[in-house]
Motif scaffolding. Structure first.
Motif, PDB file in Angstrom:
ATOM      1  N   ALA A  32      19.642   1.000   2.155  1.00 22.47           N
ATOM      2  CA  ALA A  32      19.184  -0.376   2.238  1.00 22.47           C
ATOM      3  C   ALA A  32      17.894  -0.447   3.064  1.00 22.47           C
ATOM      4  O   ALA A  32      17.792   0.189   4.115  1.00 22.47           O
ATOM      5  N   GLY A  33      16.920  -1.189   2.574  1.00 23.16           N
ATOM      6  CA  GLY A  33      15.638  -1.302   3.261  1.00 23.16           C
ATOM      7  C   GLY A  33      14.587  -0.351   2.750  1.00 23.16           C
ATOM      8  O   GLY A  33      13.396  -0.520   3.038  1.00 23.16           O
ATOM      9  N   ASP A  34      14.997   0.696   1.995  1.00 22.54           N
ATOM     10  CA  ASP A  34      14.017   1.597   1.396  1.00 22.54           C
ATOM     11  C   ASP A  34      13.269   0.874   0.276  1.00 22.54           C
ATOM     12  O   ASP A  34      13.747  -0.115  -0.282  1.00 22.54           O
ATOM     13  N   ALA A  35      12.084   1.386  -0.059  1.00 20.86           N
ATOM     14  CA  ALA A  35      11.293   0.834  -1.152  1.00 20.86           C
ATOM     15  C   ALA A  35      10.577   1.965  -1.848  1.00 20.86           C
ATOM     16  O   ALA A  35      10.470   3.083  -1.320  1.00 20.86           O
ATOM     17  N   ALA A  36      10.095   1.697  -3.053  1.00 24.50           N
ATOM     18  CA  ALA A  36       9.363   2.695  -3.825  1.00 24.50           C
ATOM     19  C   ALA A  36       7.992   2.133  -4.195  1.00 24.50           C
ATOM     20  O   ALA A  36       7.800   0.922  -4.254  1.00 24.50           O
ATOM     21  N   PHE A  37       7.045   3.024  -4.435  1.00 20.42           N
ATOM     22  CA  PHE A  37       5.703   2.597  -4.816  1.00 20.42           C
ATOM     23  C   PHE A  37       5.166   3.527  -5.887  1.00 20.42           C
ATOM     24  O   PHE A  37       5.481   4.717  -5.922  1.00 20.42           O
ATOM     25  N   ALA A  38       4.334   2.968  -6.765  1.00 21.04           N
ATOM     26  CA  ALA A  38       3.804   3.739  -7.889  1.00 21.04           C
ATOM     27  C   ALA A  38       2.468   4.380  -7.581  1.00 21.04           C
ATOM     28  O   ALA A  38       2.136   5.429  -8.140  1.00 21.04           O
ATOM     29  N   ASP A  39       1.681   3.748  -6.713  1.00 18.25           N
ATOM     30  CA  ASP A  39       0.349   4.267  -6.430  1.00 18.25           C
ATOM     31  C   ASP A  39      -0.081   3.791  -5.044  1.00 18.25           C
ATOM     32  O   ASP A  39       0.664   3.087  -4.346  1.00 18.25           O
ATOM     33  N   SER A  40      -1.285   4.178  -4.649  1.00 13.86           N
ATOM     34  CA  SER A  40      -1.750   3.846  -3.300  1.00 13.86           C
ATOM     35  C   SER A  40      -1.893   2.343  -3.109  1.00 13.86           C
ATOM     36  O   SER A  40      -1.676   1.834  -2.004  1.00 13.86           O
ATOM     37  N   ALA A  41      -2.261   1.611  -4.169  1.00 12.22           N
ATOM     38  CA  ALA A  41      -2.388   0.157  -4.036  1.00 12.22           C
ATOM     39  C   ALA A  41      -1.039  -0.470  -3.718  1.00 12.22           C
ATOM     40  O   ALA A  41      -0.938  -1.375  -2.868  1.00 12.22           O
ATOM     41  N   ALA A  42       0.011   0.008  -4.367  1.00 10.54           N
ATOM     42  CA  ALA A  42       1.344  -0.522  -4.094  1.00 10.54           C
ATOM     43  C   ALA A  42       1.814  -0.148  -2.690  1.00 10.54           C
ATOM     44  O   ALA A  42       2.453  -0.955  -1.998  1.00 10.54           O
ATOM     45  N   LEU A  43       1.502   1.073  -2.241  1.00 11.68           N
ATOM     46  CA  LEU A  43       1.855   1.470  -0.878  1.00 11.68           C
ATOM     47  C   LEU A  43       1.117   0.612   0.135  1.00 11.68           C
ATOM     48  O   LEU A  43       1.690   0.195   1.154  1.00 11.68           O
ATOM     49  N   ARG A  44      -0.141   0.352  -0.128  1.00 13.06           N
ATOM     50  CA  ARG A  44      -0.919  -0.488   0.773  1.00 13.06           C
ATOM     51  C   ARG A  44      -0.282  -1.876   0.914  1.00 13.06           C
ATOM     52  O   ARG A  44      -0.206  -2.423   2.014  1.00 13.06           O
ATOM     53  N   GLU A  45       0.196  -2.424  -0.196  1.00 15.06           N
ATOM     54  CA  GLU A  45       0.813  -3.747  -0.132  1.00 15.06           C
ATOM     55  C   GLU A  45       2.117  -3.705   0.669  1.00 15.06           C
ATOM     56  O   GLU A  45       2.440  -4.652   1.383  1.00 15.06           O
ATOM     57  N   LEU A  46       2.867  -2.626   0.566  1.00 12.52           N
ATOM     58  CA  LEU A  46       4.082  -2.492   1.378  1.00 12.52           C
ATOM     59  C   LEU A  46       3.739  -2.443   2.865  1.00 12.52           C
ATOM     60  O   LEU A  46       4.399  -3.085   3.696  1.00 12.52           O
ATOM     61  N   LEU A  47       2.695  -1.699   3.215  1.00 11.73           N
ATOM     62  CA  LEU A  47       2.303  -1.579   4.619  1.00 11.73           C
ATOM     63  C   LEU A  47       1.743  -2.896   5.158  1.00 11.73           C
ATOM     64  O   LEU A  47       1.936  -3.223   6.330  1.00 11.73           O
ATOM     65  N   ARG A  48       1.042  -3.646   4.323  1.00 10.79           N
ATOM     66  CA  ARG A  48       0.513  -4.941   4.763  1.00 10.79           C
ATOM     67  C   ARG A  48       1.636  -5.900   5.124  1.00 10.79           C
ATOM     68  O   ARG A  48       1.449  -6.827   5.915  1.00 10.79           O
ATOM     69  N   ARG A  49       2.794  -5.707   4.543  1.00 12.77           N
ATOM     70  CA  ARG A  49       3.919  -6.597   4.767  1.00 12.77           C
ATOM     71  C   ARG A  49       4.853  -6.102   5.863  1.00 12.77           C
ATOM     72  O   ARG A  49       6.020  -6.472   5.910  1.00 12.77           O
ATOM     73  N   MET A  50       4.337  -5.243   6.710  1.00  8.38           N
ATOM     74  CA  MET A  50       5.086  -4.735   7.862  1.00  8.38           C
ATOM     75  C   MET A  50       4.304  -5.008   9.139  1.00  8.38           C
ATOM     76  O   MET A  50       3.084  -5.155   9.105  1.00  8.38           O
ATOM     77  N   PRO A  51       4.988  -5.018  10.283  1.00 10.31           N
ATOM     78  CA  PRO A  51       4.257  -5.021  11.553  1.00 10.31           C
ATOM     79  C   PRO A  51       3.492  -3.714  11.699  1.00 10.31           C
ATOM     80  O   PRO A  51       3.708  -2.761  10.930  1.00 10.31           O
ATOM     81  N   PRO A  52       2.575  -3.614  12.653  1.00 11.48           N
ATOM     82  CA  PRO A  52       1.883  -2.340  12.884  1.00 11.48           C
ATOM     83  C   PRO A  52       2.878  -1.199  13.081  1.00 11.48           C
ATOM     84  O   PRO A  52       3.894  -1.350  13.754  1.00 11.48           O
ATOM     85  N   VAL A  53       2.570  -0.056  12.480  1.00 10.25           N
ATOM     86  CA  VAL A  53       3.493   1.085  12.457  1.00 10.25           C
ATOM     87  C   VAL A  53       3.315   1.912  13.729  1.00 10.25           C
ATOM     88  O   VAL A  53       2.197   2.167  14.181  1.00 10.25           O
ATOM     89  N   ASP A  54       4.433   2.368  14.303  1.00  8.20           N
ATOM     90  CA  ASP A  54       4.388   3.220  15.501  1.00  8.20           C
ATOM     91  C   ASP A  54       4.306   4.702  15.152  1.00  8.20           C
ATOM     92  O   ASP A  54       3.635   5.463  15.845  1.00  8.20           O
ATOM     93  N   CYS A  55       4.999   5.094  14.081  1.00  6.93           N
ATOM     94  CA  CYS A  55       4.986   6.502  13.675  1.00  6.93           C
ATOM     95  C   CYS A  55       5.031   6.564  12.153  1.00  6.93           C
ATOM     96  O   CYS A  55       5.962   6.054  11.533  1.00  6.93           O
ATOM     97  N   PHE A  56       3.995   7.171  11.570  1.00 10.18           N
ATOM     98  CA  PHE A  56       3.878   7.286  10.115  1.00 10.18           C
ATOM     99  C   PHE A  56       3.989   8.765   9.770  1.00 10.18           C
ATOM    100  O   PHE A  56       3.230   9.584  10.291  1.00 10.18           O
ATOM    101  N   VAL A  57       4.926   9.110   8.888  1.00  8.70           N
ATOM    102  CA  VAL A  57       5.158  10.515   8.542  1.00  8.70           C
ATOM    103  C   VAL A  57       4.983  10.700   7.042  1.00  8.70           C
ATOM    104  O   VAL A  57       5.678  10.068   6.237  1.00  8.70           O
ATOM    105  N   ASP A  58       4.053  11.567   6.664  1.00 10.16           N
ATOM    106  CA  ASP A  58       3.820  11.907   5.266  1.00 10.16           C
ATOM    107  C   ASP A  58       4.715  13.090   4.911  1.00 10.16           C
ATOM    108  O   ASP A  58       4.454  14.228   5.309  1.00 10.16           O
ATOM    109  N   LEU A  59       5.775  12.812   4.148  1.00 10.28           N
ATOM    110  CA  LEU A  59       6.726  13.850   3.739  1.00 10.28           C
ATOM    111  C   LEU A  59       6.620  14.159   2.256  1.00 10.28           C
ATOM    112  O   LEU A  59       7.556  14.719   1.671  1.00 10.28           O
TER     113      LEU A  59
END
Length: 563
Positions: free
Chosen positions: A67-94
């Protein structure tokens, strides 16, 4: 066989653990992962924090996804997910991805971290190597990777990324970057009601009033007289969005021109085109913009003086004191004035101090006082400042990329006319708004010949800058036909009552349409005559041009003879 390496999760946790937000168990940890990666070690190790997993492609089935996970198709969709969050404390590219793909993501997602945040790249299939602290040269080497060149970034972008990095550790299998500097994410009016509640945690935001939008159909007849190279058409039917009156309370920064931010978020009222996409979210004279204006580094307001405690109303505009922007961005906010005065009778009004380049002339602001802005409750701003409470009416007029003017703005113009226009039957009924030869921006090189043509047809040639505000209001307020070169001089048409016609002579490279929007509310017809810019001197928005008598002279003379 799992590709995850739990030691990466532990090592990342150890590096991030010094953060006060980590110690307070308030950190937002974003894991961006391919579906072939095992994220459970990361979830487990950061279980005491707020973990969001964003999956590439389709969302996996439970229990892999939670619950709370999301999926994205491309960088534009990821950008929109990040815009809808508070500033991130730790971002991990896995992600299971190429090095260049990891660098590309870091190049823009890095700015979504809060100052002091940690960006981590985990590449478990790579052979672990010797750790190095990254200075500028090492960072460039990581960016270039095996390609041997810093591809994908301009020199300015790489310089900004380097300056934004306080510390870093680079290995083939695991690299991390500690972010410094403050950046703010842009928000448009279109998505403000959805995005602001998700980004703001300490500051409060409420909508005090909404005026409905709709379709505005002007009775004006619009004729472009079919130029050889057709510019963007603007007709007489406009889709007008709703207008909102918003109130913010928190640690608010003013960064100059009309830019305000709170909690790493640029408020939607900061933009001239707040209903445009990111391409149009332009903030003049700010130090840096990233990824098509998605994120800005703003002029620093953290140490700026705190304004005295009060409710402040945003009536700022870009290019402080510029007459055209005063009408297009400040007058277009006055639709909410009565509501503001009723709710906050002691509110103060933020007005931009005119710049030295225009003589620090405050006289054009008299139109605001005529519209009801209380002169004794104005706070003049020119430099970054901080404040606690801000009231913002949205712009009721936008001239790019989509165009609209809300009927409430036309009501403001009528109020200003009542206060400023002296009805005078002896005032000229047909005026031509000219520009003097030698004007650097958008100057018409054969203006004197154009002036003569209009004088021959009974027009009075006027230069608005030669008259005080009351004189300009009188000239335009008594006219029945207003013609002129496109630009801010024509904006005085807001003082007109009803026009038989508005005639606009323009360069095809000029995309401003404020005078057109005014004409749709005032005139029976709006006629355009388009002319090519002087290609030898550039062909952009500000290029000089000449009126093309061969192409447009006959049609213009026929029109003038009919009026």
């Amino acid at each position: 066989m799992s590709l995850a390496r739990p030691d990466h999760a532990q090592e990342t946790y150890d590096v991030a653990a010094g953060s006060p937000r980590m110690r307070g168990r308030r950190a937002l940890v974003v894991l961006v992962a391919s579906t072939d990666r095992d994220v459970d070690p990361w979830r487990d190790r950061f279980a005491d924090q707020n973990v969001r997993v964003l999956w590439t492609g389709d969302l996996p089935k439970e229990p892999k996804a939670r619950a709370g996970d999301a999926a994205f198709a491309d960088s534009a969709a990821l950008r929109e997910l990040l815009r809808r969050m508070p500033p991130v404390d730790c971002f991990v590219d896995l992600r299971t991805a190429t090095h260049s793909s990891r660098v590309e993501l870091w190049g823009w997602a890095y700015y979504f971290l809060r100052p002091g945040g940690l960006y981590v790249v985990s590449a478990p299939t790579a052979r672990a190597g010797r750790q190095s602290r990254a200075g500028a040269s090492t960072l460039a080497a990581w960016v270039s990777g095996a390609a041997g060149s810093v591809s994908g970034f301009t020199e300015a972008e790489l310089k900004e990324l380097t300056a934004a990095t306080a510390r870093s550790s680079i290995r083939a299998d695991l690299s991390w970057f500690r972010r410094r500097r403050a950046y703010a994410v842009t928000v448009t009016e279109r998505d403000a009601d959805e995005v602001l509640p998700q980004r703001l945690r300490k500051a409060s935001h409420e909508v005090l009033l909404t005026l409905p939008g709709g379709r505005f159909e002007s009775p004006a007849v619009v004729d472009h007289h079919e130029p050889a190279r057709m510019p963007r058409r603007v007709e007489s039917v406009l889709d007008v969005p709703p207008m909102t009156l918003r109130r913010y309370e928190g640690d608010i920064g003013f960064h100059g021109h009309m830019a305000f931010s709170v909690e790493s978020t640029v408020l939607p009222s900061s933009f001239r085109y707040p209903w445009g996409n990111a391409k149009y979210l332009m903030l003049p004279h700010q130090p840096f913009s990233a990824h098509q204006n998605t994120v800005y580094r703003l002029r620093d307001a953290s140490k700026a003086p705190l304004l005295p405690d009060a409710e402040y109303v945003d009536l700022t505009h870009p290019f402080h004191g510029h007459f055209g922007h005063l009408i297009a961005q400040t007058v277009a906010r006055l639709w909410a004035l009565d509501e503001i005065e009723a709710r906050y009778p002691d509110a103060r009004f933020l007005l931009p101090e005119p710049t030295a380049s225009i003589g620090r002339d405050r006289r054009p602001y008299e139109m605001l006082f005529a519209a009801g802005v209380p002169r004794d409750r104005v706070t003049w701003v020119s430099k970054p400042a901080r404040l606690r409470r801000l009231i913002v009416p949205s712009l009721g007029l936008q001239y790019s990329p989509s165009l609209f003017v809300h009927p409430a703005v036309a009501e403001t113009w009528s109020r200003m006319r009542e206060q400023l226009v002296e009805v005078d039957p002896s005032s000229p009924r047909k005026i031509f708004v000219s520009r003097r030869y030698g004007v650097k921006k958008r100057g018409c090189r054969n203006a004197s010949a154009v002036d003569q043509l209009f004088e021959d047809h009974g027009f009075t040639v006027v230069y608005p800058e030669d008259h005080p505000l009351e004189g300009q209001a009188k000239l335009f307020g008594n006219a029945r036909v207003i013609a002129g070169f496109g630009g801010s001089g024509m904006y005085n048409s807001i003082f007109a009552d009803h026009l038989d016609a508005m005639i606009i002579l323009n360069s095809q490279s000029y995309s401003g349409r404020t005078e057109h929007l005014i004409g749709l509310t005032k005139a029976d017809r709006v006629d355009y005559f388009w002319n090519p810019p002087l290609e030898s001197e550039g062909a952009d928005y500000t290029s000089p041009w000449e009126f093309d008598f061969n192409r447009n002279g006959g049609a213009l003379r026929a029109l003038l003879a009919s009026l």
